[in-house]
Design a protein around this motif. Structure first.
Motif, PDB file in Angstrom:
ATOM      1  N   ALA A  76       0.820  -1.044   0.143  1.00  0.00           N
ATOM      2  CA  ALA A  76      -0.022   0.014  -0.021  1.00  0.00           C
ATOM      3  C   ALA A  76       1.018   1.248  -0.083  1.00  0.00           C
ATOM      4  CB  ALA A  76      -0.903  -0.046   1.070  1.00  0.00           C
ATOM      5  N   GLU A  77       0.433   2.253  -0.449  1.00  0.00           N
ATOM      6  CA  GLU A  77       0.961   3.523  -0.563  1.00  0.00           C
ATOM      7  C   GLU A  77       1.255   3.997   0.920  1.00  0.00           C
ATOM      8  OE1 GLU A  77      -0.637   6.379  -3.535  1.00  0.00           O
ATOM      9  OE2 GLU A  77      -1.317   4.675  -4.752  1.00  0.00           O
ATOM     10  N   ALA A  78       1.963   4.975   1.172  1.00  0.00           N
ATOM     11  CA  ALA A  78       2.291   5.538   2.540  1.00  0.00           C
ATOM     12  C   ALA A  78       0.924   6.187   2.654  1.00  0.00           C
ATOM     13  CB  ALA A  78       3.480   6.406   2.667  1.00  0.00           C
ATOM     14  N   LEU A  79       0.347   6.062   3.934  1.00  0.00           N
ATOM     15  CA  LEU A  79      -1.051   6.635   4.471  1.00  0.00           C
ATOM     16  C   LEU A  79      -0.482   8.111   4.855  1.00  0.00           C
ATOM     17  CD1 LEU A  79      -3.223   4.131   6.310  1.00  0.00           C
ATOM     18  CD2 LEU A  79      -3.491   5.416   4.193  1.00  0.00           C
ATOM     19  N   PRO A  80      -1.388   9.019   4.474  1.00  0.00           N
ATOM     20  CA  PRO A  80      -1.212  10.253   5.033  1.00  0.00           C
ATOM     21  C   PRO A  80      -1.199  10.605   6.510  1.00  0.00           C
ATOM     22  CG  PRO A  80      -2.654  10.418   3.140  1.00  0.00           C
ATOM     23  CD  PRO A  80      -2.266   8.762   3.484  1.00  0.00           C
ATOM     24  N   ALA A  81      -1.051  11.437   7.139  1.00  0.00           N
ATOM     25  CA  ALA A  81      -0.962  11.718   8.416  1.00  0.00           C
ATOM     26  C   ALA A  81      -2.244  11.577   9.202  1.00  0.00           C
ATOM     27  CB  ALA A  81      -0.103  12.933   8.997  1.00  0.00           C
ATOM     28  N   THR A  82      -3.340  12.029   8.609  1.00  0.00           N
ATOM     29  CA  THR A  82      -4.828  11.976   8.859  1.00  0.00           C
ATOM     30  C   THR A  82      -5.734  11.288   7.953  1.00  0.00           C
ATOM     31  OG1 THR A  82      -5.531  14.087   7.958  1.00  0.00           O
ATOM     32  CG2 THR A  82      -4.278  14.165  10.019  1.00  0.00           C
ATOM     33  N   TYR A  83      -6.932  11.107   8.606  1.00  0.00           N
ATOM     34  CA  TYR A  83      -7.808  10.182   7.960  1.00  0.00           C
ATOM     35  C   TYR A  83      -8.442  11.246   6.734  1.00  0.00           C
ATOM     36  CZ  TYR A  83     -12.722   8.429   7.029  1.00  0.00           C
ATOM     37  OH  TYR A  83     -13.844   7.875   6.574  1.00  0.00           O
ATOM     38  N   LEU A  84      -8.664  12.677   7.180  1.00  0.00           N
ATOM     39  CA  LEU A  84      -8.927  13.452   6.056  1.00  0.00           C
ATOM     40  C   LEU A  84      -8.154  13.566   4.975  1.00  0.00           C
ATOM     41  CD1 LEU A  84     -11.418  15.264   5.920  1.00  0.00           C
ATOM     42  CD2 LEU A  84     -10.218  17.405   6.744  1.00  0.00           C
ATOM     43  N   GLU A  85      -6.925  13.660   5.300  1.00  0.00           N
ATOM     44  CA  GLU A  85      -5.853  13.639   4.153  1.00  0.00           C
ATOM     45  C   GLU A  85      -6.030  12.485   3.323  1.00  0.00           C
ATOM     46  OE1 GLU A  85      -1.711  14.441   5.557  1.00  0.00           O
ATOM     47  OE2 GLU A  85      -2.526  16.267   6.577  1.00  0.00           O
ATOM     48  N   ILE A 120      -8.631  10.748   2.754  1.00  0.00           N
ATOM     49  CA  ILE A 120      -9.846  10.940   1.979  1.00  0.00           C
ATOM     50  C   ILE A 120      -9.546  11.894   0.543  1.00  0.00           C
ATOM     51  CG2 ILE A 120     -12.327  12.014   2.097  1.00  0.00           C
ATOM     52  CD1 ILE A 120     -12.057   9.076   3.393  1.00  0.00           C
ATOM     53  N   GLU A 121      -8.891  12.965   0.902  1.00  0.00           N
ATOM     54  CA  GLU A 121      -8.664  13.831  -0.119  1.00  0.00           C
ATOM     55  C   GLU A 121      -7.776  13.157  -1.267  1.00  0.00           C
ATOM     56  OE1 GLU A 121      -6.807  18.326  -0.830  1.00  0.00           O
ATOM     57  OE2 GLU A 121      -6.957  17.440   1.380  1.00  0.00           O
ATOM     58  N   LYS A 122      -6.906  12.458  -0.721  1.00  0.00           N
ATOM     59  CA  LYS A 122      -5.809  11.638  -1.933  1.00  0.00           C
ATOM     60  C   LYS A 122      -6.805  10.461  -2.447  1.00  0.00           C
ATOM     61  CE  LYS A 122      -1.630   8.688  -1.880  1.00  0.00           C
ATOM     62  NZ  LYS A 122      -0.314   8.364  -1.515  1.00  0.00           N
ATOM     63  N   ALA A 123      -7.746   9.825  -1.819  1.00  0.00           N
ATOM     64  CA  ALA A 123      -8.552   8.997  -2.430  1.00  0.00           C
ATOM     65  C   ALA A 123      -9.421   9.513  -3.532  1.00  0.00           C
ATOM     66  CB  ALA A 123      -9.371   8.164  -1.230  1.00  0.00           C
ATOM     67  N   ILE A 144     -16.702   7.589 -10.873  1.00  0.00           N
ATOM     68  CA  ILE A 144     -17.326   8.695 -10.443  1.00  0.00           C
ATOM     69  C   ILE A 144     -18.195   8.489  -9.078  1.00  0.00           C
ATOM     70  CG2 ILE A 144     -19.134  10.059 -11.161  1.00  0.00           C
ATOM     71  CD1 ILE A 144     -16.437  10.868 -12.503  1.00  0.00           C
ATOM     72  N   LYS A 145     -18.797   7.259  -9.037  1.00  0.00           N
ATOM     73  CA  LYS A 145     -19.567   6.911  -8.058  1.00  0.00           C
ATOM     74  C   LYS A 145     -18.654   7.048  -6.767  1.00  0.00           C
ATOM     75  CE  LYS A 145     -20.490   2.793  -6.808  1.00  0.00           C
ATOM     76  NZ  LYS A 145     -20.945   1.575  -6.740  1.00  0.00           N
ATOM     77  N   HIS A 146     -17.671   6.620  -6.984  1.00  0.00           N
ATOM     78  CA  HIS A 146     -16.506   6.654  -5.668  1.00  0.00           C
ATOM     79  C   HIS A 146     -16.038   7.927  -5.294  1.00  0.00           C
ATOM     80  CE1 HIS A 146     -15.194   2.213  -7.182  1.00  0.00           C
ATOM     81  NE2 HIS A 146     -16.300   2.215  -6.471  1.00  0.00           N
ATOM     82  N   ALA A 147     -16.024   8.687  -6.397  1.00  0.00           N
ATOM     83  CA  ALA A 147     -15.437  10.198  -5.926  1.00  0.00           C
ATOM     84  C   ALA A 147     -16.543  10.831  -5.201  1.00  0.00           C
ATOM     85  CB  ALA A 147     -15.132  10.895  -7.364  1.00  0.00           C
ATOM     86  N   SER A 148     -17.870  10.668  -5.656  1.00  0.00           N
ATOM     87  CA  SER A 148     -19.040  11.074  -5.040  1.00  0.00           C
ATOM     88  C   SER A 148     -18.968  10.847  -3.504  1.00  0.00           C
ATOM     89  CB  SER A 148     -20.258  10.855  -5.529  1.00  0.00           C
ATOM     90  OG  SER A 148     -20.476  11.318  -6.960  1.00  0.00           O
ATOM     91  N   TYR A 149     -18.749   9.477  -3.344  1.00  0.00           N
ATOM     92  CA  TYR A 149     -18.766   9.073  -1.847  1.00  0.00           C
ATOM     93  C   TYR A 149     -17.555   9.812  -1.141  1.00  0.00           C
ATOM     94  CZ  TYR A 149     -21.987   5.155  -2.185  1.00  0.00           C
ATOM     95  OH  TYR A 149     -23.134   4.446  -2.342  1.00  0.00           O
ATOM     96  N   TYR A 150     -16.564   9.715  -1.789  1.00  0.00           N
ATOM     97  CA  TYR A 150     -15.213  10.395  -1.182  1.00  0.00           C
ATOM     98  C   TYR A 150     -15.577  11.800  -0.658  1.00  0.00           C
ATOM     99  CZ  TYR A 150     -12.305   6.112  -1.036  1.00  0.00           C
ATOM    100  OH  TYR A 150     -12.046   4.969  -0.923  1.00  0.00           O
ATOM    101  N   ASN A 151     -16.401  12.496  -1.725  1.00  0.00           N
ATOM    102  CA  ASN A 151     -16.511  13.741  -1.430  1.00  0.00           C
ATOM    103  C   ASN A 151     -17.538  13.946  -0.225  1.00  0.00           C
ATOM    104  OD1 ASN A 151     -16.410  16.596  -2.275  1.00  0.00           O
ATOM    105  ND2 ASN A 151     -17.826  16.361  -3.861  1.00  0.00           N
ATOM    106  N   TRP A 152     -18.512  13.024  -0.013  1.00  0.00           N
ATOM    107  CA  TRP A 152     -19.364  13.098   0.915  1.00  0.00           C
ATOM    108  C   TRP A 152     -18.585  12.846   2.333  1.00  0.00           C
ATOM    109  CZ3 TRP A 152     -20.588   8.573   4.027  1.00  0.00           C
ATOM    110  CH2 TRP A 152     -21.504   8.830   4.951  1.00  0.00           C
ATOM    111  N   LEU A 153     -17.430  12.051   2.334  1.00  0.00           N
ATOM    112  CA  LEU A 153     -16.990  11.493   3.470  1.00  0.00           C
ATOM    113  C   LEU A 153     -15.853  12.744   3.925  1.00  0.00           C
ATOM    114  CD1 LEU A 153     -15.734   7.920   2.697  1.00  0.00           C
ATOM    115  CD2 LEU A 153     -17.174   8.576   4.623  1.00  0.00           C
ATOM    116  N   TYR A 154     -15.396  13.495   2.747  1.00  0.00           N
ATOM    117  CA  TYR A 154     -14.706  14.749   3.078  1.00  0.00           C
ATOM    118  C   TYR A 154     -15.192  15.625   3.947  1.00  0.00           C
ATOM    119  CZ  TYR A 154     -10.983  18.220   2.440  1.00  0.00           C
ATOM    120  OH  TYR A 154     -10.324  19.153   2.672  1.00  0.00           O
ATOM    121  N   ALA A 155     -16.660  15.984   3.004  1.00  0.00           N
ATOM    122  CA  ALA A 155     -17.319  16.916   3.687  1.00  0.00           C
ATOM    123  C   ALA A 155     -17.838  16.742   5.257  1.00  0.00           C
ATOM    124  CB  ALA A 155     -18.551  17.192   2.766  1.00  0.00           C
TER     125      ALA A 155
END
Length: 156
Positions: free
Chosen positions: A94-103, A105-108, A142-153
């Protein structure tokens, strides 16, 4: 103002058109996509562990499962296009995880949008017999991006 009506060409006009606009590009991008989907799967496995609620874990797990499906579809597609099984890969970390969950989600989110762009290039250059496969993968992204957008918000 007058608009000239659109004239639909006769089907015989398309017989000489080659749909393999760039089969080398398609094979290259499909090969890259096999590993890309695997990397996403591993990244999302780690992101699930960081998710604060069961609902968020379930959403990311569903996305991860789609990435597994996409990888299998790309592997099958690669074999059909080349007559050979895809290379084993080897980069199974796996790629190195960002320091926070929110980061994370943004990367995803950005990764899903970039994948869509790559898959659009495949869609536009592949044999029409396989376009439905690519369309399914593109709409999932595109569906995944929408879910990640929701999770980010939700977590901002």
């Amino acid at each position: 103002m007058y608009f000239q009506p659109y004239v639909i060409p006769h089907p015989a006009a398309f017989r000489s058109v080659s749909y393999y606009r760039n089969s080398d590009l398609v094979i290259k991008l499909v090969g890259e996509s096999i590993q890309g989907e695997r990397n996403d799967e591993l990244f999302y496995d780690a992101l699930i562990k960081m998710a604060p609620t069961q609902q968020e874990k379930d959403v990311i797990a569903g996305i991860r499962n789609d990435e597994r499906k996409h990888r299998n579809m790309f592997r099958t597609l690669y074999t059909r296009l080349t007559g050979m099984a895809p290379a084993g890969g080897g980069n199974e970390q796996a790629e190195a995880l960002p320091a926070t969950y929110l980061e994370g989600i943004e990367k995803a989110l950005m990764g899903e949008l970039k994948a869509f762009e790559k898959y659009r290039a495949i869609y536009l250059n592949i044999d029409p017999a396989y376009r439905d496969w690519i369309f399914e993968i593109m709409t999932d992204e595109i569906k995944h991006a929408s879910y990640y957008n929701w999770l980010y918000a939700k977590n901002k």
